[in-house]
Motif scaffolding. Structure first.
Motif, PDB file in Angstrom:
ATOM      1  N   GLY A   1      15.164  39.862 -65.329  1.00 33.79           N
ATOM      2  CA  GLY A   1      15.060  39.793 -63.874  1.00 33.79           C
ATOM      3  C   GLY A   1      14.119  38.697 -63.423  1.00 33.79           C
ATOM      4  O   GLY A   1      13.361  38.111 -64.197  1.00 33.79           O
ATOM      5  N   ALA A   2      14.158  38.417 -62.138  1.00 37.56           N
ATOM      6  CA  ALA A   2      13.309  37.375 -61.565  1.00 37.56           C
ATOM      7  C   ALA A   2      11.843  37.801 -61.616  1.00 37.56           C
ATOM      8  O   ALA A   2      11.525  38.973 -61.414  1.00 37.56           O
ATOM      9  CB  ALA A   2      13.731  37.102 -60.122  1.00 37.56           C
ATOM     10  N   PRO A   3      10.922  36.865 -61.872  1.00 41.37           N
ATOM     11  CA  PRO A   3       9.501  37.216 -61.893  1.00 41.37           C
ATOM     12  C   PRO A   3       8.994  37.554 -60.497  1.00 41.37           C
ATOM     13  O   PRO A   3       9.590  37.157 -59.487  1.00 41.37           O
ATOM     14  CB  PRO A   3       8.843  35.947 -62.424  1.00 41.37           C
ATOM     15  CG  PRO A   3       9.774  34.844 -62.054  1.00 41.37           C
ATOM     16  CD  PRO A   3      11.149  35.444 -62.154  1.00 41.37           C
ATOM     17  N   LEU A   4       7.916  38.283 -60.457  1.00 37.16           N
ATOM     18  CA  LEU A   4       7.264  38.572 -59.186  1.00 37.16           C
ATOM     19  C   LEU A   4       6.613  37.301 -58.654  1.00 37.16           C
ATOM     20  O   LEU A   4       6.378  36.352 -59.394  1.00 37.16           O
ATOM     21  CB  LEU A   4       6.226  39.675 -59.358  1.00 37.16           C
ATOM     22  CG  LEU A   4       6.769  41.038 -59.789  1.00 37.16           C
ATOM     23  CD1 LEU A   4       5.622  41.994 -60.119  1.00 37.16           C
ATOM     24  CD2 LEU A   4       7.656  41.645 -58.717  1.00 37.16           C
ATOM     25  N   GLN A   5       6.304  37.307 -57.364  1.00 34.66           N
ATOM     26  CA  GLN A   5       5.626  36.172 -56.768  1.00 34.66           C
ATOM     27  C   GLN A   5       4.501  36.654 -55.872  1.00 34.66           C
ATOM     28  O   GLN A   5       4.442  37.818 -55.476  1.00 34.66           O
ATOM     29  CB  GLN A   5       6.599  35.314 -55.960  1.00 34.66           C
ATOM     30  CG  GLN A   5       7.178  36.020 -54.740  1.00 34.66           C
ATOM     31  CD  GLN A   5       8.110  35.122 -53.949  1.00 34.66           C
ATOM     32  OE1 GLN A   5       8.559  34.088 -54.427  1.00 34.66           O
ATOM     33  NE2 GLN A   5       8.406  35.508 -52.713  1.00 34.66           N
ATOM     34  N   TRP A   6       3.605  35.747 -55.556  1.00 27.60           N
ATOM     35  CA  TRP A   6       2.465  36.029 -54.685  1.00 27.60           C
ATOM     36  C   TRP A   6       2.976  35.963 -53.246  1.00 27.60           C
ATOM     37  O   TRP A   6       3.346  34.908 -52.749  1.00 27.60           O
ATOM     38  CB  TRP A   6       1.389  34.993 -54.935  1.00 27.60           C
ATOM     39  CG  TRP A   6       0.080  35.231 -54.229  1.00 27.60           C
ATOM     40  CD1 TRP A   6      -0.241  36.221 -53.365  1.00 27.60           C
ATOM     41  CD2 TRP A   6      -1.098  34.424 -54.367  1.00 27.60           C
ATOM     42  NE1 TRP A   6      -1.539  36.099 -52.934  1.00 27.60           N
ATOM     43  CE2 TRP A   6      -2.097  35.000 -53.537  1.00 27.60           C
ATOM     44  CE3 TRP A   6      -1.407  33.285 -55.101  1.00 27.60           C
ATOM     45  CZ2 TRP A   6      -3.380  34.452 -53.428  1.00 27.60           C
ATOM     46  CZ3 TRP A   6      -2.689  32.742 -54.991  1.00 27.60           C
ATOM     47  CH2 TRP A   6      -3.659  33.320 -54.170  1.00 27.60           C
ATOM     48  N   ASP A   7       2.981  37.131 -52.564  1.00 31.04           N
ATOM     49  CA  ASP A   7       3.521  37.209 -51.209  1.00 31.04           C
ATOM     50  C   ASP A   7       2.452  37.238 -50.120  1.00 31.04           C
ATOM     51  O   ASP A   7       2.670  36.685 -49.038  1.00 31.04           O
ATOM     52  CB  ASP A   7       4.388  38.472 -51.060  1.00 31.04           C
ATOM     53  CG  ASP A   7       5.733  38.331 -51.745  1.00 31.04           C
ATOM     54  OD1 ASP A   7       6.526  37.489 -51.313  1.00 31.04           O
ATOM     55  OD2 ASP A   7       5.972  39.046 -52.725  1.00 31.04           O
TER      56      ASP A   7
END
Length: 401
Positions: free
Chosen positions: A59-65
């Motif tokens: 899956g896609a990595p998390l990001q800083w939101d």
């Protein structure tokens, strides 16, 4: 709403792969290692973004939101020292964050002490633990440990009698733990203080009225909001926690009226709100649904948690503990529904920010949380339980939009 998770960087005991398993969709964090008042460089911001994007399985990595928090210095809050230089430092950090694609920035304006608790591991009937703010214990620290000048005058005579009786039973170890909990700073707090440093900062604020502190906040926003608006950044102020004065210092973001004043004083979509249902819910007159309906178009970030007030109390100030997310004094079901209605309005209006980031704030320490080191208030299982409950509210309501 976008389901995010607070992460304190490489020092956090909870790993990124574990966060992925909670079902969280994004990360809320900050550069806690950079001293307050220093610029957040592009290189440091990008380093943190890379740490978040580390391999996490399929899956896609998390990001800083969401940035929580780009700290406002005590110099700015008190308008002392080189506070004007700190305005430019803050503006430059905003520019660098925007260059790296970050657009939601949470901050607070609590003087000296950030969020405050007296007990970080109060036992629950089910065997878990919760954080607690006991007003008697806090007053014991204020009056008899800190020995703050005039502290006894901030409480009723009958309440001081209770405080003295409690203090007389405290062991040295209990007094030390209480002092550590209040002074040393909790996760995300601006500073870690010693008693001497705390006293020195209290002296700075001893002549600062509530109106003056509010004026200082408006001055700060007048300096940084135009830059934020130009950059497409949404600033959002977190409420005071708890929402009443501490150690004789005023607090200016504790109520609907406080937010209304500040939103009108610097009227820009870049000047917004971090709704924290737990912090504001300590106030008896707080209505979470009404707050969302009143300030919905300026709510840029949401902390969903709950608190329950209890004795002892003194006037408008009460003790409280962190309750389960759906079992406290705030109507979280109604608040989530109101936020989903606000998102629908934004979608209909074509707003780019129609998805509001939220996170399950705090949580009980449960099961394996009790056997591993954790940031106080930020356990894995307890927050995952809260996120699951909140996700259920959202899933049950969405089909009716």
């Amino acid at each position: 709403m976008k389901q995010t998770w607070r992460w304190f960087g490489p020092a956090d005991e909870i790993s990124m792969p574990e966060i992925r398993m909670t079902g969280a969709e994004g990360i809320v964090t900050a550069l806690h290692h950079i001293a307050t008042g220093d610029v957040w460089s592009v290189a440091e911001i990008q380093k943190r973004q890379a740490e978040i994007r580390q391999p996490q399985g399929a899956g896609a990595p998390l990001q800083w939101d969401v940035v929580e928090s780009l700290v406002v210095s005590e110099a700015i809050k008190s308008q002392t020292g080189n506070y004007r230089e700190h305005y430019e430092t803050y503006r430059q950090s905003l520019r660098n964050l925007a260059q790296c694609g970050l657009s939601t920035v949470c901050y607070n304006f609590m003087p000296v002490l950030d969020w405050t608790r007296t007990d970080l591991t109060s036992p629950l009937d089910n065997g878990g633990t919760a954080m607690r703010f006991d007003l008697i214990d806090f007053a014991a620290f204020d009056v008899f440990i800190l020995n703050r000048a005039g502290a006894g005058e901030d409480y009723s005579a009958a309440f001081i009698d209770q405080v003295r009786a409690r203090f007389d039973t405290m062991s040295d170890a209990t007094k030390g733990a209480l002092t550590q909990n209040i002074v040393a700073g909790l996760p995300g707090a601006n500073e870690n203080w010693t008693l001497d440093a705390l006293t020195a900062h209290l002296d700075i604020y001893s002549q600062t009225s509530r109106d003056r502190l509010r004026s200082n906040l408006v001055d700060f926003l007048s300096e940084v909001v135009p830059t934020a608006q130009e950059l497409g950044i949404r600033l959002c102020c977190h409420p005071d926690d708890p929402p009443f004065p501490l150690l004789g210092m005023p607090r200016v973001m504790s109520s609907e009226d406080d937010y209304r004043y500040v939103m009108q004083a610097v009227d820009s979509p870049a000047n917004g709100v971090t709704l924290c249902t737990g912090s504001m819910g300590v106030a008896p007159d707080f209505d979470a649904v009404r707050f969302v309906e009143t300030f919905g178009d300026r709510i840029h970030f949401v902390h969903l948690r709950n608190t329950k007030r209890h004795a002892p109390a003194d006037g408008a100030r009460s003790s409280f503990h962190e309750s389960e997310h759906l079992d406290g004094d705030s109507d979280l079901v109604g608040a989530v529904h109101a936020l989903l209605r606000e998102e629908a309005k934004r979608r209909a209006a074509g707003r780019a920010d129609h998805v509001i980031p939220m996170r399950p704030d705090h949580g009980h320490s449960l099961v394996s949380d009790l056997a591993r080191p954790m940031m106080p208030g930020y356990p894995l299982v307890g927050r995952m339980q809260g996120l699951a409950e909140l996700r259920g509210i959202m899933a049950g309501y969405a089909p009716r939009l």
